[in-house]
Enzyme design. Sequence first.
Site, PDB file in Angstrom:
ATOM      1  N   GLN A  79      -2.839   1.284  -5.938  1.00 54.79           N
ATOM      2  CA  GLN A  79      -3.845   0.225  -5.874  1.00 54.79           C
ATOM      3  C   GLN A  79      -5.253   0.804  -6.033  1.00 54.79           C
ATOM      4  OE1 GLN A  79      -3.899  -3.020  -5.956  1.00 54.79           O
ATOM      5  NE2 GLN A  79      -1.683  -3.254  -6.059  1.00 54.79           N
ATOM      6  N   SER A  80      -5.409   1.795  -6.883  1.00 54.33           N
ATOM      7  CA  SER A  80      -6.711   2.433  -7.075  1.00 54.33           C
ATOM      8  C   SER A  80      -7.727   1.485  -7.711  1.00 54.33           C
ATOM      9  CB  SER A  80      -6.543   3.667  -7.969  1.00 54.33           C
ATOM     10  OG  SER A  80      -7.805   4.116  -8.432  1.00 54.33           O
ATOM     11  N   ASN A  81      -8.853   1.287  -7.028  1.00 60.31           N
ATOM     12  CA  ASN A  81      -9.955   0.503  -7.601  1.00 60.31           C
ATOM     13  C   ASN A  81     -10.580   1.249  -8.775  1.00 60.31           C
ATOM     14  OD1 ASN A  81      -9.984  -1.701  -5.642  1.00 60.31           O
ATOM     15  ND2 ASN A  81     -10.684  -0.152  -4.172  1.00 60.31           N
TER      16      ASN A  81
END
Length: 331
Positions: free
Chosen positions: A69-71
């Site tokens: 879930q890396s921004n």
Amino acid sequence: MKRLALCHTPTPLWHHPALDALVGCELWVKRDDMTSGAAAGNKIRKLEYLMADALAHGATAVITCGGLQSNHARATALVARELGLSPVLLLRTKDPSAAQPLTGNLLLDRLVGADVRLITPDQYRARAELMAELSAELAARGEVPYVIPEGGSNGLGSFGYVAAVEELMEQQAAGDLPPDVDLLAVACGSGGTAAGVALGLGRCPSVARRVAAFAVCDDRAYFEDAIAGIVQEARALDETLPPPALLEIYDEFKGPAYGVASAEQLEFVSRVARACGLVLEPTYTGKALFGLSRLRDKPSRALFVHTGGLPGLLADGEVMAAAWARAAVGA
Ligand SMILES: *Cc1c(COP(=O)(O)O)cnc(C)c1O
């Protein structure tokens, strides 16, 4: 320094009395959750410099890495497509062979057709080597790959936050931010934002007296090292940069693990949202502002950089719902 105009700036400064009461000081919020649309957050400020460099090198593809879930990976993928580049993402997940929920950041990565390569936490430790291998693989196919490190956190990326502090100085001069800010608070995940802010305050000391970086993983010693390295790289690239401002790293509010928040931290995120409509998330901004609210030596006036992360929250529904159920029982 070459820079692309990718962000919607200046981002607003926001103040709400109910938030002051919850945090326990006069708090101004720099709304970097509003730097863009779907690509919003802190990473796009770094990408203004990193992507300019990629284009200057004639890149056709961009490789980066992060958690599932890396921004940062999401912002990089969206901006890459905007610029006509192919995004390649190395994403960390416990079981790469399992089906991954298509929510939050991963949904957006898939929507723009990023080449997503899932790897285990063990493999992720060798991310720099893996990205170099991937880079060779793409070059063999005739692409011109450009590698961006985790979080966009290197000397070049940190200029995004030097520029953000210059923006704050102008907002302060225009009366949108009061003078005498004791402390500028920011979440710290890979250190590039904290490094840039400290360098920016070195150049514009009237904006705030010191930086408080709230670690969301690792520890103080790790970030002291990482940030010193980024600062050194940045000052080698721009020799006019003065030494960074005083920066303190707090690692006692990072919660149980990266991406895992304590019950208290989750409740804090819910409470802030209910009190004033400000949406934090439990991985970065929630932990950082919770930390500020728990400081023993409270500043009288603070400035919090809201670094975004909304898509990550939208993948955290189950966890949040459990927290507000507990909050309701306790009420
Ligand atoms: C990446 C990120 C941070 C941390 O920034 P670093 O420069 O990696 O330390 C903070 N908040 C959000 C929402 C992020 O995505």
